[in-house]
Design an enzyme around this catalytic site. Structure first.
Site, PDB file in Angstrom:
ATOM      1  N   ARG A 232       7.890   3.250   1.003  1.00 43.85           N
ATOM      2  CA  ARG A 232       7.104   2.790  -0.155  1.00 43.85           C
ATOM      3  C   ARG A 232       6.070   1.793   0.349  1.00 43.85           C
ATOM      4  NH1 ARG A 232       8.539   3.334  -5.450  1.00 43.85           N
ATOM      5  NH2 ARG A 232       7.195   2.227  -6.876  1.00 43.85           N
ATOM      6  N   ARG A 234       2.807  -0.450  -0.231  1.00 47.78           N
ATOM      7  CA  ARG A 234       2.044  -1.101  -1.294  1.00 47.78           C
ATOM      8  C   ARG A 234       1.129  -2.159  -0.696  1.00 47.78           C
ATOM      9  NH1 ARG A 234       3.315   2.735  -3.611  1.00 47.78           N
ATOM     10  NH2 ARG A 234       4.291   2.986  -5.643  1.00 47.78           N
TER      11      ARG A 234
END
Ligand SMILES: C[S@@+](CC[C@H](N)C(=O)[O-])C[C@H]1O[C@@H](n2cnc3c(N)ncnc32)[C@H](O)[C@@H]1O
Length: 424
Positions: A232, A234
């Site tokens: 993930r 970000r």
């Protein structure tokens, strides 16, 4: 008139600092049922008592006497960013979130706030937001319209951040920073923000923040995979009102290659986990059959993947086991769950993650924990976790930012003390 005798339930509820009306929706029972427990006319459910004890403990843990800093939580979702900062002594003084289901989850997990959750941020006047030291926002990103800019310039309207960002949700972040000038901010977004609209969106954002007079060090893309078993990535954008030597370069992020594996967040299903957890697991801790893919859906996903493999594109579904890490959990996981399917062995259809496993995958619950309150349907829960942040990433960033926020807070105190004798 004699006071009615109070039940243990009633005493515990008072220690949680909640009225019967406020507590009922958090527990999923009607106020009438809670009143029966209050009066000792019926025995409270064990699961409800566990929730209540948790609320009492949380109250003790989350109410610092004198907050080290005050912050606001914009585009708050279920409060993932907040969870990184609050334990460092921060007090949340304003929350904005317009989705009613996200609000339900947020309110259930932060039941002691002394403010209501505010709705549409575009309709909120900046002056109605309380003073704060830190602004937090995981804002949805939209392209900026060049047409709108040149038209306004041609009309000779005022220049500044409003021209380029008007009509976007980033504009609302910028106007609140402009009005309140908090000591610092943290903005979070998808990694692709940098490439959005051919790089223009990111360029406008950075320029706008710097034009507001903020020191904005080079943002950093962090992969949560060193903390949780999920790829993930970000982007994190931090800004400080005063010039400082904060840098994301020295943020120590554990290697994605050495991160934990899915076995740490999946229900063990071997009787070691206490059950049942809502409708996710049964009394023996086994995952409910409802999470197993139907023959029809599993066949469809396999055919779809084969078709795309033959055409040389896409990688279809993501079948993973206890020794693997997952792909990115997205807000569309509720549709078919194809990005993260848990392998159940030869001849068995795979299953989706349960919402509890999603809470652990995002770091809302630690491995083996089931403390995060999930008061919404599975569909809403998947959307909320998929939209949120990996909490341990934010915790690390918060610890990294804290000395700079605290240093500024100390400076403010000094100014204040120097001014006090004059005022007196
Ligand atoms: C990417 S999510 C942020 C999730 C959050 N960081 C978390 O930890 O759960 C963006 C959120 O902004 C909310 N939102 C979008 N437009 C909004 C608006 N105009 N006013 C208030 N909230 C809004 C959405 O409902 C969504 O929950």
């Amino acid at each position: 008139m004699l006071d009615e005798p109070r039940s243990d339930f009633s005493r515990l509820r008072e220690r949680a600092g909640l009225s019967v009306e406020a507590l009922a929706p958090l527990m999923g029972y009607s106020p009438a049922t809670l009143y029966r427990w209050e009066r000792g006319e019926a025995m409270p459910r064990q699961a409800a008592l566990v929730v209540l004890e948790d609320l009492v403990n949380k109250r003790g843990a989350t109410e610092p006497e004198k907050p080290a800093f005050r912050f606001i939580d914009l585009f708050a979702g279920i409060g993932g960013i907040r969870r990184g900062f609050e334990p460092l002594g921060g007090k949340c003084v304003f929350t904005s979130e317009w989705d009613r289901f996200a609000k339900t989850t947020y309110a259930a997990n932060f039941p002691h706030d002394d403010h209501e959750i505010s709705g549409d941020i575009t309709k909120t006047e900046a002056k109605d937001i309380p003073e704060h030291d830190l602004l937090l926002a995981g804002f949805p990103c939209q392209p900026f319209s060049i047409a709108g800019v040149s038209k306004k310039n041609a009309l000779g309207r005022a220049h500044g951040f409003a021209d380029e960002t008007q009509g976007t949700l980033f504009f609302d972040v910028a106007r609140i920073i402009s009005e309140h000038r908090p000591k610092a901010f943290l903005l979070e977004n998808v990694k692709n923000l940098v490439n959005h609209d051919k790089g223009r969106t990111f360029e406008v954002i950075m320029r706008t923040l710097r034009d507001l007079g903020y020191h904005v060090p080079t943002p950093r893309v962090v992969n949560a995979k060193g903390y949780v078993p999920q790829h993930r990535e970000r982007i994190l954008i931090a800004g400080f009102r005063e010039e400082c030597d904060f840098s994301f370069d020295d943020l120590d992020v554990p290697s994605p290659l050495k991160g934990p594996k899915l076995g740490t967040i999946l229900h063990p299903e071997d009787g070691t986990e206490k059950g049942p957890d809502k409708h996710y697991t049964d009394a023996k801790g086994r995952v409910s059959d409802k999470y197993t893919l139907t023959d029809h859906l599993w066949r469809y996903l396999q055919d779809y993947a084969a078709k795309h493999r033959a055409a040389g594109n896409g990688f279809g579904f993501g079948l993973v086991g206890r020794g693997d890490a997952a792909r990115t959990l997205s807000a569309r996981y509720y549709k078919d769950g194809s990005e993260i399917l848990i392998d159940r062995g030869e001849g068995q259809n795979p299953r989706r993650l349960t919402p509890r496993e999603c809470a652990r995958l995002m770091g809302f619950d630690k491995p083996g924990e089931s403390k995060f309150i999930i008061p919404v349907s599975d569909t809403q829960a998947y959307k909320q976790f998929g939209n949120s942040v990996a909490v341990p990433v934010i915790e690390a960033v918060a610890r990294h930012m804290l000395p700079y926020i605290a240093a500024e807070a100390a400076q403010d105190q000094e100014h204040l003390q120097r001014r006090l004798p004059l005022v007196g």
